[in-house]
Scaffold this motif. Structure first.
Motif, PDB file in Angstrom:
ATOM      1  N   PRO A 152       0.817  -1.227   0.000  1.00 11.77           N
ATOM      2  CA  PRO A 152       0.000   0.000   0.000  1.00 11.77           C
ATOM      3  C   PRO A 152       0.847   1.272   0.000  1.00 11.77           C
ATOM      4  O   PRO A 152       1.859   1.357   0.683  1.00 11.77           O
ATOM      5  N   SER A 153       0.408   2.230  -0.787  1.00  9.79           N
ATOM      6  CA  SER A 153       1.073   3.528  -0.803  1.00  9.79           C
ATOM      7  C   SER A 153       0.443   4.478   0.204  1.00  9.79           C
ATOM      8  O   SER A 153       1.035   5.503   0.543  1.00  9.79           O
ATOM      9  N   ALA A 154      -0.757   4.146   0.678  1.00 12.13           N
ATOM     10  CA  ALA A 154      -1.423   4.979   1.681  1.00 12.13           C
ATOM     11  C   ALA A 154      -2.360   4.096   2.497  1.00 12.13           C
ATOM     12  O   ALA A 154      -2.972   3.155   1.974  1.00 12.13           O
ATOM     13  N   VAL A 155      -2.465   4.416   3.791  1.00 12.05           N
ATOM     14  CA  VAL A 155      -3.385   3.724   4.698  1.00 12.05           C
ATOM     15  C   VAL A 155      -4.154   4.789   5.468  1.00 12.05           C
ATOM     16  O   VAL A 155      -3.566   5.583   6.196  1.00 12.05           O
ATOM     17  N   ASP A 156      -5.456   4.827   5.282  1.00 13.92           N
ATOM     18  CA  ASP A 156      -6.316   5.757   6.010  1.00 13.92           C
ATOM     19  C   ASP A 156      -6.914   5.067   7.224  1.00 13.92           C
ATOM     20  O   ASP A 156      -6.871   3.837   7.337  1.00 13.92           O
ATOM     21  N   VAL A 157      -7.492   5.848   8.123  1.00  8.27           N
ATOM     22  CA  VAL A 157      -8.354   5.282   9.154  1.00  8.27           C
ATOM     23  C   VAL A 157      -9.794   5.444   8.674  1.00  8.27           C
ATOM     24  O   VAL A 157     -10.108   6.350   7.889  1.00  8.27           O
ATOM     25  N   LEU A 158     -10.663   4.556   9.120  1.00  2.00           N
ATOM     26  CA  LEU A 158     -12.022   4.475   8.589  1.00  2.00           C
ATOM     27  C   LEU A 158     -12.778   5.805   8.611  1.00  2.00           C
ATOM     28  O   LEU A 158     -13.382   6.171   7.591  1.00  2.00           O
ATOM     29  N   PRO A 159     -12.794   6.572   9.707  1.00  4.39           N
ATOM     30  CA  PRO A 159     -13.574   7.821   9.684  1.00  4.39           C
ATOM     31  C   PRO A 159     -13.116   8.791   8.607  1.00  4.39           C
ATOM     32  O   PRO A 159     -13.939   9.477   7.983  1.00  4.39           O
ATOM     33  N   VAL A 160     -11.803   8.873   8.369  1.00  2.00           N
ATOM     34  CA  VAL A 160     -11.288   9.769   7.332  1.00  2.00           C
ATOM     35  C   VAL A 160     -11.691   9.262   5.952  1.00  2.00           C
ATOM     36  O   VAL A 160     -12.038  10.048   5.057  1.00  2.00           O
ATOM     37  N   ALA A 161     -11.669   7.936   5.753  1.00  2.00           N
ATOM     38  CA  ALA A 161     -12.091   7.373   4.473  1.00  2.00           C
ATOM     39  C   ALA A 161     -13.563   7.672   4.203  1.00  2.00           C
ATOM     40  O   ALA A 161     -13.954   7.991   3.066  1.00  2.00           O
ATOM     41  N   ILE A 162     -14.405   7.581   5.225  1.00  2.96           N
ATOM     42  CA  ILE A 162     -15.827   7.911   5.071  1.00  2.96           C
ATOM     43  C   ILE A 162     -15.986   9.390   4.738  1.00  2.96           C
ATOM     44  O   ILE A 162     -16.794   9.772   3.877  1.00  2.96           O
ATOM     45  N   ALA A 163     -15.226  10.247   5.429  1.00  4.07           N
ATOM     46  CA  ALA A 163     -15.288  11.682   5.152  1.00  4.07           C
ATOM     47  C   ALA A 163     -14.912  11.979   3.709  1.00  4.07           C
ATOM     48  O   ALA A 163     -15.570  12.776   3.025  1.00  4.07           O
ATOM     49  N   ASN A 164     -13.858  11.333   3.218  1.00  6.11           N
ATOM     50  CA  ASN A 164     -13.456  11.543   1.833  1.00  6.11           C
ATOM     51  C   ASN A 164     -14.521  11.055   0.854  1.00  6.11           C
ATOM     52  O   ASN A 164     -14.709  11.631  -0.215  1.00  6.11           O
TER      53      ASN A 164
END
Length: 316
Positions: free
Chosen positions: A161-173
């Motif tokens: 992976p080139s990037a790993v988000d946390v779930l709340p930030v992924a939902i926001a995006n």
């Protein structure tokens, strides 16, 4: 992490990948590098992925199905009790000082060990600190144990992976991508997961907010679940969503929500949408980012939206 809509990733193929104990969902998008994306393929692998060995085999299937190479961008996200995300008001410091100062601040509210966690932060666009005042900062935190376990499994499967988000930030995006950057009134996202649900609120003129709600959809919606128990737990979920909205209104003085947008693997569960609609009196929609991007191949709305939003993030 960003208060933006679709980001300009590098030209090429991007794989967004997310999973829970019952499935791995993937979206492959192509990017022209100028902010234009095309959804090429959506796939789900169903199975029991509660154990690492089974998850590793599932991730290897993903690599095989999509023919992932070293040139492809892979983006995923973390969820559970060992992640944290918040928008906070904070003083601007040098990069060397900012990390340590934020960690000291987060120790006041985070329930897991901050010192042994990975921290990411972003000073949000539009923040004016020309007079030395505070700035708005988006912070995300994940325990190193959780992050390292995820990275090791992905790399063993040949997915780097080139990037790993946390779930709340992924939902926001996902919400920002849906809104095309126009969100004068707040947007609400509710991810209904196998073991927990996550509510996220974003708006152009209102702060990022998220909260975890302990609602185990895989138990509530199983075929042999008693109807009376299901109804009781659905009412509990709807109550918690309503309380979250009231808290947001009282804390930030913001209301006039545009709607609640659902994403996740359990949106067709009996009674889910009627319960939320009754309790909140807010329009309920299933998110459908693939359709927004022109992909019309009979996908279930809300089902692949988290994976698509991760791919839209790219490695920007």
């Amino acid at each position: 992490m960003t208060k933006r809509t679709i980001q300009a990733a590098k030209p090429g193929k991007i794989l967004g990948l997310e999973h829970d104990p019952s499935g791995i969902r993937c979206a492959r998008l192509s990017s022209d590098g100028r902010g234009s994306f095309t959804v090429e393929r959506l796939e789900e692998i169903k199975g029991d992925f509660a154990e690492d060995n089974a998850l590793l085999e599932g991730l290897r299937q993903v690599r095989s199905i999509f023919g992932v190479s070293g040139r492809d961008t892979v983006v995923t996200c973390l969820s559970g009790k060992q992640i944290f995300a918040s928008e906070i008001e904070f003083r601007r410091l040098s990069p060397e000082e900012m990390d340590q100062a934020l960690r000291l601040e987060l120790r006041k509210t985070v329930h897991f060990e901050v010192a042994t966690s990975t921290l990411d932060y972003q000073i949000l666009p539009g923040t004016d600190d020309s007079h030395g005042g505070p700035v708005q900062v988006m912070v995300a935190l994940a325990s190193n144990a959780l992050l390292n376990r995820s990275l090791q499994l992905l790399e063993k499967a040949g997915l780097r992976p080139s990037a790993v988000d946390v779930l709340p930030v992924a939902i926001a995006n996902a919400l920002w991508s849906l809104a095309e950057g126009v969100a004068d009134h707040p947007l609400i996202g509710l991810h209904v997961g196998a073991q927990i649900s996550t509510i996220v609120i974003v708006g152009e003129h209102s702060p990022f907010f998220n909260r975890t709600i302990y609602f185990a959809a895989e138990d509530v919606f199983r075929k042999d679940a008693p109807a009376s128990d299901r109804d009781k737990r659905l009412q509990s979920l709807a109550d918690e969503v309503s309380r979250s909205l009231l808290f947001y209104e009282k804390t930030y003085g913001v209301s006039g929500y545009q709607g609640i947008f659902l994403l996740g693997d359990y949106l067709d569960g009996t009674g889910l949408i009627p319960s939320l609609s009754r309790q909140t009196s807010i329009p309920i929609h299933k998110m459908d980012l693939p359709s927004k991007l022109g992909y019309q191949k009979g996908q279930n709305p809300g089902h692949f939206d988290l994976a698509v939003s991760l791919a839209l993030r790219g490695d920007a």
